[in-house]
Design an enzyme around this catalytic site. Structure first.
Site, PDB file in Angstrom:
ATOM      1  N   GLN A 253       2.591  -3.154  -5.902  1.00  0.00           N
ATOM      2  CA  GLN A 253       3.141  -3.594  -5.105  1.00  0.00           C
ATOM      3  C   GLN A 253       2.198  -4.999  -4.230  1.00  0.00           C
ATOM      4  O   GLN A 253       1.508  -4.874  -4.532  1.00  0.00           O
ATOM      5  CB  GLN A 253       3.241  -2.964  -3.654  1.00  0.00           C
ATOM      6  CG  GLN A 253       3.988  -3.240  -1.994  1.00  0.00           C
ATOM      7  CD  GLN A 253       4.759  -2.544  -0.818  1.00  0.00           C
ATOM      8  OE1 GLN A 253       5.629  -2.125  -1.545  1.00  0.00           O
ATOM      9  NE2 GLN A 253       3.550  -2.573  -0.286  1.00  0.00           N
TER      10      GLN A 253
ATOM     11  N   ARG B 107      -1.182 -11.858  -3.795  1.00  0.00           N
ATOM     12  CA  ARG B 107      -2.407 -11.931  -5.364  1.00  0.00           C
ATOM     13  C   ARG B 107      -2.244 -11.492  -6.622  1.00  0.00           C
ATOM     14  O   ARG B 107      -2.506 -11.198  -7.222  1.00  0.00           O
ATOM     15  CB  ARG B 107      -2.972 -10.452  -4.768  1.00  0.00           C
ATOM     16  CG  ARG B 107      -3.786  -9.834  -3.449  1.00  0.00           C
ATOM     17  CD  ARG B 107      -4.021  -8.687  -3.383  1.00  0.00           C
ATOM     18  NE  ARG B 107      -4.908  -8.200  -2.368  1.00  0.00           N
ATOM     19  CZ  ARG B 107      -5.213  -7.123  -1.796  1.00  0.00           C
ATOM     20  NH1 ARG B 107      -4.927  -6.170  -2.304  1.00  0.00           N
ATOM     21  NH2 ARG B 107      -5.786  -6.653  -0.953  1.00  0.00           N
TER      22      ARG B 107
ATOM     23  N   ASN C 168       6.564  -8.199  -2.019  1.00  0.00           N
ATOM     24  CA  ASN C 168       6.425  -8.516  -0.570  1.00  0.00           C
ATOM     25  C   ASN C 168       5.995  -9.835  -0.336  1.00  0.00           C
ATOM     26  O   ASN C 168       5.917  -9.839   0.945  1.00  0.00           O
ATOM     27  CB  ASN C 168       5.498  -7.303  -0.210  1.00  0.00           C
ATOM     28  CG  ASN C 168       5.647  -5.608   0.120  1.00  0.00           C
ATOM     29  OD1 ASN C 168       7.199  -5.138  -0.495  1.00  0.00           O
ATOM     30  ND2 ASN C 168       5.216  -4.820   0.520  1.00  0.00           N
TER      31      ASN C 168
ATOM     32  N   ARG D 275       6.739   0.248  -1.373  1.00  0.00           N
ATOM     33  CA  ARG D 275       6.807   0.254  -2.704  1.00  0.00           C
ATOM     34  C   ARG D 275       7.021   2.257  -3.121  1.00  0.00           C
ATOM     35  O   ARG D 275       7.143   2.497  -4.090  1.00  0.00           O
ATOM     36  CB  ARG D 275       5.103   0.730  -3.173  1.00  0.00           C
ATOM     37  CG  ARG D 275       4.363   1.827  -2.310  1.00  0.00           C
ATOM     38  CD  ARG D 275       2.748   0.986  -2.670  1.00  0.00           C
ATOM     39  NE  ARG D 275       1.981   2.366  -1.322  1.00  0.00           N
ATOM     40  CZ  ARG D 275       0.983   2.094  -1.481  1.00  0.00           C
ATOM     41  NH1 ARG D 275       0.223   2.009  -2.762  1.00  0.00           N
ATOM     42  NH2 ARG D 275       0.242   2.839  -1.287  1.00  0.00           N
TER      43      ARG D 275
ATOM     44  N   ASP E 238      -2.367  -0.558  -7.051  1.00  0.00           N
ATOM     45  CA  ASP E 238      -2.443  -0.817  -5.777  1.00  0.00           C
ATOM     46  C   ASP E 238      -2.678  -2.679  -7.063  1.00  0.00           C
ATOM     47  O   ASP E 238      -3.124  -2.832  -8.312  1.00  0.00           O
ATOM     48  CB  ASP E 238      -3.795  -0.970  -4.870  1.00  0.00           C
ATOM     49  CG  ASP E 238      -3.636   0.532  -4.096  1.00  0.00           C
ATOM     50  OD1 ASP E 238      -2.740   0.334  -3.943  1.00  0.00           O
ATOM     51  OD2 ASP E 238      -4.453   0.194  -3.322  1.00  0.00           O
TER      52      ASP E 238
ATOM     53  N   ASP F  68      -5.037  -4.532  -7.007  1.00  0.00           N
ATOM     54  CA  ASP F  68      -6.428  -5.232  -6.890  1.00  0.00           C
ATOM     55  C   ASP F  68      -7.338  -4.432  -7.319  1.00  0.00           C
ATOM     56  O   ASP F  68      -8.345  -4.491  -7.377  1.00  0.00           O
ATOM     57  CB  ASP F  68      -6.836  -5.393  -5.456  1.00  0.00           C
ATOM     58  CG  ASP F  68      -6.910  -3.741  -4.555  1.00  0.00           C
ATOM     59  OD1 ASP F  68      -6.743  -2.726  -4.824  1.00  0.00           O
ATOM     60  OD2 ASP F  68      -7.367  -4.204  -3.413  1.00  0.00           O
TER      61      ASP F  68
ATOM     62  N   ASP G 222       0.640   5.527   4.336  1.00  0.00           N
ATOM     63  CA  ASP G 222       1.744   5.747   3.508  1.00  0.00           C
ATOM     64  C   ASP G 222       1.471   6.785   2.459  1.00  0.00           C
ATOM     65  O   ASP G 222       1.931   7.837   2.215  1.00  0.00           O
ATOM     66  CB  ASP G 222       2.920   4.614   2.744  1.00  0.00           C
ATOM     67  CG  ASP G 222       1.510   4.130   1.708  1.00  0.00           C
ATOM     68  OD1 ASP G 222       0.603   4.317   2.224  1.00  0.00           O
ATOM     69  OD2 ASP G 222       2.544   3.652   0.517  1.00  0.00           O
ATOM     70  N   ASP G 223       0.362   6.481   1.317  1.00  0.00           N
ATOM     71  CA  ASP G 223       0.096   7.958   1.043  1.00  0.00           C
ATOM     72  C   ASP G 223      -0.566   8.652   1.384  1.00  0.00           C
ATOM     73  O   ASP G 223      -0.783   9.400   0.910  1.00  0.00           O
ATOM     74  CB  ASP G 223      -1.341   7.052   0.178  1.00  0.00           C
ATOM     75  CG  ASP G 223      -2.552   6.220   1.694  1.00  0.00           C
ATOM     76  OD1 ASP G 223      -2.169   6.236   2.225  1.00  0.00           O
ATOM     77  OD2 ASP G 223      -4.017   6.051   1.054  1.00  0.00           O
TER      78      ASP G 223
ATOM     79  N   ARG H  80      -6.286   5.859   9.982  1.00  0.00           N
ATOM     80  CA  ARG H  80      -6.439   7.252   8.928  1.00  0.00           C
ATOM     81  C   ARG H  80      -5.960   8.746   9.947  1.00  0.00           C
ATOM     82  O   ARG H  80      -5.833   8.921   9.397  1.00  0.00           O
ATOM     83  CB  ARG H  80      -7.286   6.859   7.642  1.00  0.00           C
ATOM     84  CG  ARG H  80      -5.972   5.700   6.965  1.00  0.00           C
ATOM     85  CD  ARG H  80      -6.764   5.046   5.987  1.00  0.00           C
ATOM     86  NE  ARG H  80      -6.662   6.547   4.875  1.00  0.00           N
ATOM     87  CZ  ARG H  80      -5.723   6.037   4.194  1.00  0.00           C
ATOM     88  NH1 ARG H  80      -4.748   4.942   4.212  1.00  0.00           N
ATOM     89  NH2 ARG H  80      -5.098   6.288   2.912  1.00  0.00           N
TER      90      ARG H  80
END
Length: 329
Positions: free
Chosen positions: A75, A79, A104, A138, A154, A156, A247-248, A302
């Site tokens: 996703q 970038r 996105n 994703r 990810d 990055d 989400d993770d 989190r």
């Protein structure tokens, strides 16, 4: 001399011979017809087997691909430059069937340069343009996925080819768990709430620490969990949208709860694989866009998610583990 009695006997013998011949012809005809029927049956059976083989040829091939290949999902948002670096590395990884780019950048299509940068590679790259910029985009059960294994990465993170291949090997041994490179843990407070904390890898290696989550931004898991994620309570999805985070963590809840039902046992949601070479490219992005790591309230947010998810499900399903998979083991 003519002998009536003898002639009568000859007549009877002639009639008997004729009768025998007629029986022989009928029997020969019956044998021949039976032989023809048998040939037709054999031909029909072979044709059926051939048709059956042809009709199952493609599913068999898909079955092999499902087990021996994986789909990469990345996703991305603002970038493009570092996305190219990640893709160039991943496109040479063995057993990679397809790359799905969850685009996105709402209102902006992928540039022609971006789409043609890897046209000389045999692995197909598919851009799926999204209508909204959401963390959960994703985690959709995309129909383009034709493998059991999914590698979520990810945009990055730069992983070595050997790390990806090794993690895929581990996943094939533990197909119902998340196999990833970034462990985290939850800590219950006296008030009954939960804190989200990092892991001391040195303490983990000597048995002084344990993890209870494996982040999915660099992980393998079974594609079934994408559908299971979508089937979760509305409150869970609302939490992720509200925070644009977690989400993770939610996926670790999904896997832990599924393992309880699947094996009637409490198992850790994931297994940690120690990477040889994992580089974060975030600071190299020309756009300057920074992700969640740089939010001042990231860990606090989190921790809030952990507590809310435990309330939504009525249980804290996450289990602790100190298992480490390394290239030397």
């Amino acid at each position: 001399m003519y002998n009536p009695a003898e002639q009568k006997t000859h007549n009877k013998l002639d009639k008997f011979r004729i009768h025998i011949r007629q029986i022989g012809r009928k029997r020969a005809c019956l044998v021949f017809c039976s032989f023809l029927v048998l040939l037709l049956l054999i031909f029909a059976l072979k044709s059926f087997q051939f048709d059956k083989r042809e009709s199952t040829e493609i599913p068999d091939m898909i079955s092999v691909a499902q087990q021996e290949e994986f789909t990469l999902i990345i996703q991305t948002f603002k970038r493009d430059d570092i996305l190219l670096k990640v893709l160039e590395r991943c496109l040479v990884v063995p057993h990679l069937q397809k790359i799905i780019i969850v685009w996105n950048n709402v209102g902006r299509q992928p540039s022609k340069e971006l789409q043609e940068s890897w046209s000389h590679y045999p692995t197909p790259v598919i851009f799926l343009e999204q209508k909204i910029n959401s963390m959960q985009n994703r985690l959709q059960p995309f129909p383009e996925i034709h493998t059991d294994a999914v590698l979520l990465l990810d945009d990055d993170l730069l992983l070595s080819v050997s790390d990806i291949s090794f993690a895929f090997t581990i996943w094939k041994q533990f197909r119902d768990q998340i196999i990833g490179f970034v462990p985290r843990k939850h800590v219950e407070t006296p008030s009954g709430e939960y804190n989200y904390q990092g892991i001391s890898l040195s303490d983990l290696q000597i048995g002084r620490d344990k993890y209870s989550l494996v982040l999915i931004g660099a992980s393998f898991f079974h594609h079934r969990y994408l559908k299971l994620y979508q089937d979760q309570p509305k409150a869970m999805h609302s939490l992720v949208e509200e925070t644009q985070n977690c989400d993770d963590i939610a996926m670790n809840f999904v896997v832990s709860l599924h393992l309880r039902k699947l094996m009637n046992a409490t198992l850790p949601s994931g297994i940690y694989v120690k990477p040889l070479n994992m580089v974060n490219l975030e600071m190299q992005a020309v756009s300057g866009f920074k992700g969640m790591w740089f939010r001042p309230n990231h860990f606090k947010q989190r921790s809030y998610c952990l507590t809310r998810l435990a309330q939504i499900y009525g249980i804290m399903p996450l289990q602790f583990s100190n298992i480490i998979k390394t290239h030397s083991t």
